[in-house]
Write a protein that holds these residues in place. Structure first.
Motif, PDB file in Angstrom:
ATOM      1  N   GLY A 277       0.789  -1.223   0.000  1.00  0.00           N
ATOM      2  CA  GLY A 277       0.000   0.000   0.000  1.00  0.00           C
ATOM      3  C   GLY A 277       0.819   1.271   0.000  1.00  0.00           C
ATOM      4  O   GLY A 277       0.313   2.342   0.375  1.00  0.00           O
ATOM      5  N   ASN A 278       2.097   1.203  -0.426  1.00  0.00           N
ATOM      6  CA  ASN A 278       2.930   2.409  -0.404  1.00  0.00           C
ATOM      7  C   ASN A 278       2.376   3.480  -1.331  1.00  0.00           C
ATOM      8  O   ASN A 278       1.697   3.189  -2.321  1.00  0.00           O
ATOM      9  CB  ASN A 278       4.382   2.070  -0.767  1.00  0.00           C
ATOM     10  CG  ASN A 278       4.542   1.618  -2.207  1.00  0.00           C
ATOM     11  OD1 ASN A 278       4.667   2.418  -3.129  1.00  0.00           O
ATOM     12  ND2 ASN A 278       4.530   0.289  -2.415  1.00  0.00           N
TER      13      ASN A 278
ATOM     14  N   ASP B 107       3.065 -15.119  -7.046  1.00  0.00           N
ATOM     15  CA  ASP B 107       2.364 -15.357  -8.303  1.00  0.00           C
ATOM     16  C   ASP B 107       1.203 -14.383  -8.482  1.00  0.00           C
ATOM     17  O   ASP B 107       0.306 -14.611  -9.281  1.00  0.00           O
ATOM     18  CB  ASP B 107       1.860 -16.807  -8.386  1.00  0.00           C
ATOM     19  CG  ASP B 107       0.864 -17.146  -7.282  1.00  0.00           C
ATOM     20  OD1 ASP B 107       0.543 -16.258  -6.461  1.00  0.00           O
ATOM     21  OD2 ASP B 107       0.406 -18.303  -7.239  1.00  0.00           O
ATOM     22  N   SER B 108       1.219 -13.281  -7.728  1.00  0.00           N
ATOM     23  CA  SER B 108       0.089 -12.343  -7.791  1.00  0.00           C
ATOM     24  C   SER B 108       0.185 -11.384  -8.981  1.00  0.00           C
ATOM     25  O   SER B 108      -0.844 -11.007  -9.547  1.00  0.00           O
ATOM     26  CB  SER B 108       0.021 -11.519  -6.501  1.00  0.00           C
ATOM     27  OG  SER B 108       1.054 -10.544  -6.459  1.00  0.00           O
ATOM     28  N   TRP B 109       1.423 -10.955  -9.330  1.00  0.00           N
ATOM     29  CA  TRP B 109       1.656  -9.960 -10.372  1.00  0.00           C
ATOM     30  C   TRP B 109       0.790  -8.711 -10.137  1.00  0.00           C
ATOM     31  O   TRP B 109       0.362  -8.044 -11.057  1.00  0.00           O
ATOM     32  CB  TRP B 109       1.386 -10.521 -11.775  1.00  0.00           C
ATOM     33  CG  TRP B 109       2.270 -11.696 -12.077  1.00  0.00           C
ATOM     34  CD1 TRP B 109       1.907 -13.016 -12.107  1.00  0.00           C
ATOM     35  CD2 TRP B 109       3.680 -11.671 -12.350  1.00  0.00           C
ATOM     36  NE1 TRP B 109       2.994 -13.812 -12.380  1.00  0.00           N
ATOM     37  CE2 TRP B 109       4.089 -13.028 -12.552  1.00  0.00           C
ATOM     38  CE3 TRP B 109       4.623 -10.661 -12.451  1.00  0.00           C
ATOM     39  CZ2 TRP B 109       5.405 -13.371 -12.822  1.00  0.00           C
ATOM     40  CZ3 TRP B 109       5.932 -11.004 -12.730  1.00  0.00           C
ATOM     41  CH2 TRP B 109       6.316 -12.332 -12.920  1.00  0.00           C
ATOM     42  N   GLN B 110       0.586  -8.402  -8.862  1.00  0.00           N
ATOM     43  CA  GLN B 110      -0.268  -7.275  -8.483  1.00  0.00           C
ATOM     44  C   GLN B 110       0.553  -6.000  -8.365  1.00  0.00           C
ATOM     45  O   GLN B 110       1.448  -5.905  -7.549  1.00  0.00           O
ATOM     46  CB  GLN B 110      -0.961  -7.565  -7.137  1.00  0.00           C
ATOM     47  CG  GLN B 110      -1.843  -6.448  -6.622  1.00  0.00           C
ATOM     48  CD  GLN B 110      -3.051  -6.225  -7.516  1.00  0.00           C
ATOM     49  OE1 GLN B 110      -3.759  -7.157  -7.848  1.00  0.00           O
ATOM     50  NE2 GLN B 110      -3.260  -4.977  -7.908  1.00  0.00           N
ATOM     51  N   ALA B 111       0.233  -5.017  -9.192  1.00  0.00           N
ATOM     52  CA  ALA B 111       0.918  -3.725  -9.137  1.00  0.00           C
ATOM     53  C   ALA B 111       0.402  -2.895  -7.965  1.00  0.00           C
ATOM     54  O   ALA B 111      -0.720  -3.125  -7.472  1.00  0.00           O
ATOM     55  CB  ALA B 111       0.731  -2.963 -10.434  1.00  0.00           C
ATOM     56  N   GLY B 112       1.207  -1.944  -7.528  1.00  0.00           N
ATOM     57  CA  GLY B 112       0.769  -1.031  -6.502  1.00  0.00           C
ATOM     58  C   GLY B 112      -0.179   0.026  -7.042  1.00  0.00           C
ATOM     59  O   GLY B 112      -0.382   0.130  -8.254  1.00  0.00           O
ATOM     60  N   GLU B 113      -0.750   0.781  -6.137  1.00  0.00           N
ATOM     61  CA  GLU B 113      -1.670   1.850  -6.523  1.00  0.00           C
ATOM     62  C   GLU B 113      -1.134   3.174  -5.972  1.00  0.00           C
ATOM     63  O   GLU B 113      -1.026   3.347  -4.767  1.00  0.00           O
ATOM     64  CB  GLU B 113      -3.086   1.593  -5.974  1.00  0.00           C
ATOM     65  CG  GLU B 113      -3.743   0.343  -6.549  1.00  0.00           C
ATOM     66  CD  GLU B 113      -5.133   0.135  -6.000  1.00  0.00           C
ATOM     67  OE1 GLU B 113      -5.630   1.042  -5.293  1.00  0.00           O
ATOM     68  OE2 GLU B 113      -5.712  -0.924  -6.282  1.00  0.00           O
TER      69      GLU B 113
END
Length: 305
Positions: free
Chosen positions: A249-250, A296-302
Protein backbone atom coordinates in the motif's frame (compact mmCIF):
# COMPACT_ATOMS: atom_id res chain seq x y z
CA UNK A 1 -4.06 -6.94 -1.98
CA UNK A 2 -3.74 -9.58 0.71
CA UNK A 3 -0.89 -8.92 3.11
CA UNK A 4 1.86 -11.52 3.30
CA UNK A 5 0.68 -13.93 0.62
CA UNK A 6 3.37 -16.33 1.71
CA UNK A 7 4.77 -17.01 5.15
CA UNK A 8 8.53 -16.62 5.07
CA UNK A 9 10.01 -17.81 8.34
CA UNK A 10 13.56 -16.62 8.75
CA UNK A 11 14.13 -16.54 12.49
CA UNK A 12 15.05 -20.21 12.71
CA UNK A 13 17.72 -20.24 10.05
CA UNK A 14 20.95 -21.70 11.42
CA UNK A 15 24.06 -20.16 10.00
CA UNK A 16 26.95 -22.53 9.39
CA UNK A 17 29.86 -20.16 9.05
CA UNK A 18 33.46 -21.12 8.57
CA UNK A 19 36.72 -19.23 9.08
CA UNK A 20 36.86 -16.09 7.00
CA UNK A 21 39.24 -14.87 4.35
CA UNK A 22 40.52 -11.33 3.90
CA UNK A 23 38.48 -8.21 3.17
CA UNK A 24 41.08 -6.37 1.18
CA UNK A 25 40.41 -4.84 -2.18
CA UNK A 26 41.52 -7.05 -5.05
CA UNK A 27 41.68 -4.22 -7.55
CA UNK A 28 41.95 -0.55 -6.63
CA UNK A 29 42.52 1.04 -10.01
CA UNK A 30 40.60 4.29 -10.30
CA UNK A 31 40.91 4.55 -14.05
CA UNK A 32 41.43 1.09 -15.60
CA UNK A 33 37.86 -0.10 -15.21
CA UNK A 34 38.09 -2.54 -18.09
CA UNK A 35 41.12 -4.46 -16.77
CA UNK A 36 40.10 -5.53 -13.28
CA UNK A 37 41.89 -8.63 -12.05
CA UNK A 38 40.09 -11.96 -12.44
CA UNK A 39 40.09 -13.94 -9.21
CA UNK A 40 39.75 -17.72 -9.22
CA UNK A 41 38.88 -19.67 -6.09
CA UNK A 42 39.25 -23.41 -5.58
CA UNK A 43 35.84 -23.75 -3.92
CA UNK A 44 32.90 -21.66 -2.80
CA UNK A 45 31.40 -21.52 0.65
CA UNK A 46 27.72 -21.06 1.41
CA UNK A 47 26.58 -17.49 0.94
CA UNK A 48 23.32 -16.26 2.44
CA UNK A 49 21.53 -13.19 1.12
CA UNK A 50 18.79 -11.83 3.38
CA UNK A 51 16.45 -9.32 1.78
CA UNK A 52 15.08 -7.83 5.01
CA UNK A 53 11.50 -6.57 5.10
CA UNK A 54 11.84 -2.90 6.09
CA UNK A 55 8.64 -1.67 4.47
CA UNK A 56 9.23 1.05 1.89
CA UNK A 57 13.02 0.88 1.74
CA UNK A 58 15.97 -1.44 1.27
CA UNK A 59 18.17 -3.47 3.62
CA UNK A 60 20.09 -6.59 2.55
CA UNK A 61 22.42 -8.70 4.69
CA UNK A 62 25.00 -10.89 2.96
CA UNK A 63 26.91 -13.56 4.90
CA UNK A 64 29.80 -15.64 3.54
CA UNK A 65 32.62 -17.50 5.26
CA UNK A 66 32.15 -15.70 8.58
CA UNK A 67 32.15 -12.27 6.95
CA UNK A 68 29.20 -9.92 6.59
CA UNK A 69 28.01 -7.02 4.48
CA UNK A 70 24.91 -4.87 4.92
CA UNK A 71 23.60 -3.02 1.89
CA UNK A 72 21.33 -0.16 3.06
CA UNK A 73 19.44 0.01 6.35
CA UNK A 74 15.86 1.13 5.73
CA UNK A 75 14.41 4.44 6.93
CA UNK A 76 14.94 6.08 10.33
CA UNK A 77 12.15 4.03 11.92
CA UNK A 78 13.81 0.72 10.96
CA UNK A 79 17.30 1.00 12.46
CA UNK A 80 16.46 -1.10 15.51
CA UNK A 81 14.53 -3.59 13.34
CA UNK A 82 17.57 -4.12 11.13
CA UNK A 83 19.93 -4.33 14.09
CA UNK A 84 17.76 -6.96 15.81
CA UNK A 85 17.61 -8.95 12.56
CA UNK A 86 21.41 -8.90 12.33
CA UNK A 87 21.72 -9.99 15.96
CA UNK A 88 19.43 -12.97 15.33
CA UNK A 89 21.75 -14.03 12.50
CA UNK A 90 24.73 -13.90 14.85
CA UNK A 91 26.27 -10.78 13.31
CA UNK A 92 28.51 -8.96 15.79
CA UNK A 93 30.46 -6.85 13.28
CA UNK A 94 30.22 -5.76 9.68
CA UNK A 95 33.07 -6.09 7.24
CA UNK A 96 31.22 -3.75 4.86
CA UNK A 97 28.37 -1.28 5.22
CA UNK A 98 27.27 -0.19 1.75
CA UNK A 99 24.82 2.72 1.64
CA UNK A 100 23.88 2.87 -2.00
CA UNK A 101 22.69 6.49 -1.88
CA UNK A 102 21.55 9.12 0.59
CA UNK A 103 17.75 8.87 0.36
CA UNK A 104 16.19 8.41 3.80
CA UNK A 105 14.69 4.99 3.03
CA UNK A 106 18.20 3.64 2.44
CA UNK A 107 20.35 5.42 5.07
CA UNK A 108 17.78 6.28 7.76
CA UNK A 109 18.50 3.25 9.94
CA UNK A 110 22.24 3.32 9.39
CA UNK A 111 23.02 5.53 12.39
CA UNK A 112 21.74 2.77 14.69
CA UNK A 113 23.82 0.15 12.87
CA UNK A 114 26.97 2.26 13.02
CA UNK A 115 26.43 2.95 16.71
CA UNK A 116 25.67 -0.65 17.70
CA UNK A 117 28.11 -2.64 15.52
CA UNK A 118 31.82 -2.53 14.82
CA UNK A 119 32.22 -1.76 11.11
CA UNK A 120 35.39 -2.07 9.05
CA UNK A 121 34.53 -0.34 5.77
CA UNK A 122 31.78 2.13 4.88
CA UNK A 123 30.89 2.84 1.25
CA UNK A 124 28.29 5.47 0.38
CA UNK A 125 26.99 7.22 -2.72
CA UNK A 126 28.37 10.76 -2.89
CA UNK A 127 25.32 13.01 -2.71
CA UNK A 128 25.34 14.99 0.57
CA UNK A 129 22.02 16.28 1.89
CA UNK A 130 21.12 19.06 4.28
CA UNK A 131 18.65 17.18 6.45
CA UNK A 132 18.32 15.47 9.83
CA UNK A 133 18.69 11.92 8.51
CA UNK A 134 21.93 12.57 6.65
CA UNK A 135 23.30 14.69 9.50
CA UNK A 136 22.50 11.96 12.03
CA UNK A 137 24.40 9.40 9.98
CA UNK A 138 27.45 11.63 9.63
CA UNK A 139 27.42 12.29 13.39
CA UNK A 140 27.23 8.55 14.09
CA UNK A 141 30.18 7.91 11.77
CA UNK A 142 32.18 10.71 13.40
CA UNK A 143 31.43 9.35 16.88
CA UNK A 144 32.91 5.99 15.85
CA UNK A 145 35.83 7.64 14.02
CA UNK A 146 34.67 6.07 10.76
CA UNK A 147 35.22 7.60 7.35
CA UNK A 148 33.23 6.74 4.25
CA UNK A 149 34.10 6.71 0.57
CA UNK A 150 32.52 6.05 -2.80
CA UNK A 151 34.42 3.14 -4.36
CA UNK A 152 35.75 3.40 -7.89
CA UNK A 153 33.95 1.60 -10.69
CA UNK A 154 35.83 -1.60 -11.51
CA UNK A 155 37.20 -2.14 -8.00
CA UNK A 156 36.76 -5.72 -6.79
CA UNK A 157 36.67 -6.81 -3.14
CA UNK A 158 36.39 -10.10 -1.27
CA UNK A 159 33.69 -11.25 1.13
CA UNK A 160 34.81 -14.66 2.31
CA UNK A 161 35.04 -16.84 -0.81
CA UNK A 162 32.77 -14.42 -2.69
CA UNK A 163 33.88 -11.36 -4.62
CA UNK A 164 32.01 -8.19 -5.50
CA UNK A 165 32.69 -5.64 -8.20
CA UNK A 166 31.61 -1.99 -8.25
CA UNK A 167 29.56 -1.08 -11.35
CA UNK A 168 28.34 2.44 -10.50
CA UNK A 169 28.20 5.39 -10.09
CA UNK A 170 30.05 6.07 -13.32
CA UNK A 171 30.03 9.88 -13.02
CA UNK A 172 28.46 12.76 -11.11
CA UNK A 173 24.67 13.04 -11.33
CA UNK A 174 22.18 15.74 -10.47
CA UNK A 175 20.04 13.49 -8.27
CA UNK A 176 20.71 10.92 -5.52
CA UNK A 177 18.99 7.97 -7.25
CA UNK A 178 21.38 7.91 -10.19
CA UNK A 179 24.27 8.44 -7.75
CA UNK A 180 23.60 4.97 -6.33
CA UNK A 181 26.43 2.52 -5.81
CA UNK A 182 25.77 -0.61 -7.85
CA UNK A 183 27.63 -3.87 -7.31
CA UNK A 184 27.70 -7.46 -8.57
CA UNK A 185 28.55 -10.09 -5.97
CA UNK A 186 29.60 -13.55 -7.14
CA UNK A 187 29.83 -16.77 -5.16
CA UNK A 188 31.09 -19.56 -7.40
CA UNK A 189 28.77 -19.54 -10.41
CA UNK A 190 26.00 -17.58 -8.65
CA UNK A 191 25.70 -13.82 -9.21
CA UNK A 192 23.60 -11.22 -7.40
CA UNK A 193 23.18 -7.66 -8.72
CA UNK A 194 22.30 -4.63 -6.58
CA UNK A 195 21.67 -1.19 -8.11
CA UNK A 196 20.05 0.85 -5.32
CA UNK A 197 17.63 3.34 -6.86
CA UNK A 198 19.58 3.79 -10.12
CA UNK A 199 17.27 4.95 -12.91
CA UNK A 200 17.51 4.90 -16.71
CA UNK A 201 20.33 7.45 -16.94
CA UNK A 202 22.59 5.46 -14.62
CA UNK A 203 21.56 2.14 -16.19
CA UNK A 204 22.68 3.42 -19.60
CA UNK A 205 26.07 4.36 -18.13
CA UNK A 206 26.43 0.92 -16.54
CA UNK A 207 25.74 -0.73 -19.88
CA UNK A 208 28.40 1.46 -21.48
CA UNK A 209 31.23 0.76 -19.03
CA UNK A 210 31.92 -2.73 -20.37
CA UNK A 211 31.85 -4.57 -17.04
CA UNK A 212 30.07 -7.89 -16.64
CA UNK A 213 26.50 -7.46 -15.35
CA UNK A 214 24.59 -10.66 -16.14
CA UNK A 215 23.18 -12.16 -12.97
CA UNK A 216 21.04 -14.89 -11.48
CA UNK A 217 19.37 -12.61 -8.93
CA UNK A 218 18.51 -8.93 -9.40
CA UNK A 219 17.43 -6.73 -6.55
CA UNK A 220 15.07 -4.62 -8.61
CA UNK A 221 16.07 -0.96 -8.88
CA UNK A 222 14.04 1.72 -7.12
CA UNK A 223 11.56 -0.71 -5.52
CA UNK A 224 10.07 -1.73 -8.85
CA UNK A 225 9.54 1.78 -10.21
CA UNK A 226 8.95 2.30 -13.93
CA UNK A 227 11.88 4.76 -13.89
CA UNK A 228 14.29 1.82 -13.45
CA UNK A 229 14.62 -1.66 -14.98
CA UNK A 230 14.65 -0.44 -18.57
CA UNK A 231 14.25 -3.06 -21.29
CA UNK A 232 17.84 -2.66 -22.51
CA UNK A 233 19.14 -3.07 -18.97
CA UNK A 234 17.10 -6.20 -18.28
CA UNK A 235 18.11 -7.69 -21.64
CA UNK A 236 21.74 -7.29 -20.56
CA UNK A 237 21.48 -8.61 -17.01
CA UNK A 238 19.02 -11.47 -17.80
CA UNK A 239 18.07 -12.40 -14.22
CA UNK A 240 16.35 -15.66 -13.35
CA UNK A 241 15.06 -14.19 -10.08
CA UNK A 242 14.05 -10.65 -9.10
CA UNK A 243 13.55 -9.23 -5.61
CA UNK A 244 11.30 -6.19 -5.07
CA UNK A 245 11.65 -4.47 -1.71
CA UNK A 246 8.63 -2.27 -0.99
CA UNK A 247 5.77 -1.74 1.45
CA UNK A 248 2.22 -2.93 0.96
CA UNK A 249 0.00 0.00 0.00
CA UNK A 250 2.93 2.41 -0.40
CA UNK A 251 2.05 5.86 -1.72
CA UNK A 252 4.35 5.53 -4.77
CA UNK A 253 2.42 2.63 -6.28
CA UNK A 254 5.50 0.37 -6.24
CA UNK A 255 5.93 -1.98 -7.93
CA UNK A 256 4.65 -0.42 -11.13
CA UNK A 257 2.73 -2.52 -13.63
CA UNK A 258 5.21 -1.72 -16.42
CA UNK A 259 8.07 -3.28 -14.44
CA UNK A 260 6.11 -6.37 -13.44
CA UNK A 261 5.02 -6.91 -17.05
CA UNK A 262 8.66 -6.91 -18.19
CA UNK A 263 9.60 -9.58 -15.67
CA UNK A 264 6.53 -11.66 -16.50
CA UNK A 265 7.28 -11.55 -20.24
CA UNK A 266 10.88 -12.64 -19.56
CA UNK A 267 9.82 -15.55 -17.34
CA UNK A 268 11.60 -14.08 -14.32
CA UNK A 269 10.56 -15.44 -10.91
CA UNK A 270 9.63 -12.49 -8.67
CA UNK A 271 9.87 -12.27 -4.88
CA UNK A 272 8.36 -9.33 -2.96
CA UNK A 273 8.83 -8.18 0.61
CA UNK A 274 5.39 -6.51 0.59
CA UNK A 275 3.80 -9.92 0.09
CA UNK A 276 6.29 -12.35 1.59
CA UNK A 277 8.18 -10.53 4.31
CA UNK A 278 11.92 -11.09 4.61
CA UNK A 279 13.30 -13.30 1.86
CA UNK A 280 16.44 -15.45 2.13
CA UNK A 281 18.46 -16.87 -0.76
CA UNK A 282 21.23 -19.41 -0.10
CA UNK A 283 23.98 -19.93 -2.68
CA UNK A 284 26.30 -22.94 -2.58
CA UNK A 285 28.22 -21.65 -5.59
CA UNK A 286 26.19 -23.67 -8.07
CA UNK A 287 22.55 -23.53 -7.01
CA UNK A 288 20.39 -20.99 -5.21
CA UNK A 289 17.67 -22.07 -2.80
CA UNK A 290 14.98 -19.92 -1.20
CA UNK A 291 13.07 -19.85 2.07
CA UNK A 292 9.75 -19.35 0.25
CA UNK A 293 8.11 -19.73 -3.15
CA UNK A 294 8.00 -16.88 -5.67
CA UNK A 295 5.02 -14.53 -5.74
CA UNK A 296 2.36 -15.36 -8.30
CA UNK A 297 0.09 -12.34 -7.79
CA UNK A 298 1.66 -9.96 -10.37
CA UNK A 299 -0.27 -7.28 -8.48
CA UNK A 300 0.92 -3.72 -9.14
CA UNK A 301 0.77 -1.03 -6.50
CA UNK A 302 -1.67 1.85 -6.52
CA UNK A 303 -0.20 5.35 -6.46
CA UNK A 304 -1.65 7.74 -3.89
CA UNK A 305 0.33 10.75 -5.13
Amino acid sequence: MKKKLFSCIVGGIILLLTACGTTTAISDSASDIGTEEVIETESSSEMQVHFIDVGQGDATLILCDGQSMLIDAGDDSKGTTVWNYLRKQGVTKLDYLVLTHTDADHIGGADVIVTKLETDTVFMGDFPKDNKVYGGLINALDNKSLTWSTPNVGNTYTLGTATFTILAPNRKYSDPNNSSIALLIQNGENKFLFTGDAEEEAEIDMLANGLEMDCDVLQVGHHGSRTSSTSDFLDAVTPEFAIISCEEGNSYGHPHAETLNKFRSMGVKVYRTDEQGSIVAVSDGKEITWNCAPSDSWQAGESKK
